[in-house]
Each structure stands twice: as structure tokens, then as C-alpha cells.
Design a protein around this motif. Structure first.
Motif, PDB file in Angstrom:
ATOM      1  N   SER A   1       4.747  -0.124   0.566  1.00  0.00           N
ATOM      2  CA  SER A   1       5.381   0.301   1.246  1.00  0.00           C
ATOM      3  C   SER A   1       7.139   0.234   1.031  1.00  0.00           C
ATOM      4  O   SER A   1       6.800  -0.412   0.398  1.00  0.00           O
ATOM      5  CB  SER A   1       5.391  -0.126   2.627  1.00  0.00           C
ATOM      6  N   ASP A  10      -0.639   8.299  11.061  1.00  0.00           N
ATOM      7  CA  ASP A  10      -1.149   7.835  11.071  1.00  0.00           C
ATOM      8  C   ASP A  10      -0.867   6.065  10.760  1.00  0.00           C
ATOM      9  O   ASP A  10      -2.273   5.621  11.474  1.00  0.00           O
ATOM     10  CB  ASP A  10      -1.654   8.377  10.163  1.00  0.00           C
ATOM     11  N   GLU A  54       0.554   8.066   6.490  1.00  0.00           N
ATOM     12  CA  GLU A  54       2.026   8.952   7.072  1.00  0.00           C
ATOM     13  C   GLU A  54       2.252   8.063   7.987  1.00  0.00           C
ATOM     14  O   GLU A  54       0.932   7.579   9.254  1.00  0.00           O
ATOM     15  CB  GLU A  54       1.328  10.852   7.629  1.00  0.00           C
ATOM     16  N   ILE A  62      -2.531   8.779   0.887  1.00  0.00           N
ATOM     17  CA  ILE A  62      -0.900   8.165   2.023  1.00  0.00           C
ATOM     18  C   ILE A  62      -1.757   8.602   2.517  1.00  0.00           C
ATOM     19  O   ILE A  62      -2.630   8.661   3.791  1.00  0.00           O
ATOM     20  CB  ILE A  62       0.028   9.343   1.629  1.00  0.00           C
ATOM     21  N   ARG A 119       9.199   3.116   9.886  1.00  0.00           N
ATOM     22  CA  ARG A 119       9.116   4.452  10.078  1.00  0.00           C
ATOM     23  C   ARG A 119       9.056   5.106   8.034  1.00  0.00           C
ATOM     24  O   ARG A 119       9.375   5.789   7.992  1.00  0.00           O
ATOM     25  CB  ARG A 119      10.276   5.276  10.214  1.00  0.00           C
ATOM     26  N   ASP A 164       6.133   5.530   4.922  1.00  0.00           N
ATOM     27  CA  ASP A 164       4.766   5.698   4.646  1.00  0.00           C
ATOM     28  C   ASP A 164       4.109   4.658   3.645  1.00  0.00           C
ATOM     29  O   ASP A 164       4.887   4.088   3.077  1.00  0.00           O
ATOM     30  CB  ASP A 164       4.710   6.625   3.948  1.00  0.00           C
TER      31      ASP A 164
END
Length: 106
Positions: A6, A40, A37, A35, A99, A101
Motif C-alpha cells: 500500500s 472495501d 480497494e 486488490i 484512501r 488501495d
């Protein structure tokens, strides 16, 4: 080895068996890559925490059963699920805040 990445945190690396356990806790297929996102990330954190609760409740039941039978309680062997998922849970929290992924590659 599986590497979780990340932009918000340092990489988290797992050996294949540990990665399989963590991915199953995340309710993800143990694929070679994937991934999580940003949208999620909260659900992924909750899934890990729920898996830890289930694991700890199962162990507590074993301890209670042993004590009820007058036997010494079992001891945990190796790394607990709580210990195993902690670095990834931290990554998920940081990624949600920034923010970003989270991806993994095996």
C-alpha cells in the motif's frame, strides 16, 4: 511469499500458508494476486477482527473443556491469528485513512 503493498504503509510479507490463512480471514480467494480497494477496506478490517474473535472463542472453548475434565489447559502453539493479522490490520487502517488501495502478490 506473499507481499501486501500500500502507498500508506510498509509492505507486509507472509509465507504461503500464513497468507492463505489471512486471505481466508479476509474472505478472499488465496490467489497469486489481488486488490482490496479503498471502498472495501472497512469490511476487510471487520472480517479480520471477526476471524480473530472466532479463533479466540474456539481456543477458549478448548480451555474450558479441558478444565471441566480436570485436565491441564492446552497451550497455543506458534503464532496466533491475532498476532498474524495485526500488521495487515494496521496497513488496512492506514490505507483507509490515506484512501489507498492494498494489493497483494504471491
Amino acid at each position: 511469499m506473499y507481499r501486501f503493498k500500500s502507498k500508506a504503509a510498509a509492505d507486509v510479507i507472509y509465507l504461503p500458508e500464513a497468507a492463505r490463512q489471512v486471505l481466508e480471514a479476509l474472505r478472499r480467494e488465496p490467489a497469486q494476486q489481488g486488490i482490496i480497494e479503498v471502498a472495501d477496506l472497512p469490511a476487510a478490517q471487520q472480517a479480520l477482527l471477526a476471524a480473530v474473535e472466532v479463533d479466540e472463542a474456539a481456543f477458549a472453548a478448548l480451555v474450558a473443556e479441558a478444565e471441566a475434565q480436570g485436565e491441564p489447559p492446552p497451550r497455543r502453539q506458534g503464532i496466533t491469528l491475532r498476532q498474524r493479522v495485526w500488521p495487515l490490520l494496521d496497513m488496512l487502517r492506514l490505507s483507509e485513512a490515506e484512501r489507498a488501495d492494498v494489493i497483494w502478490q504471491g
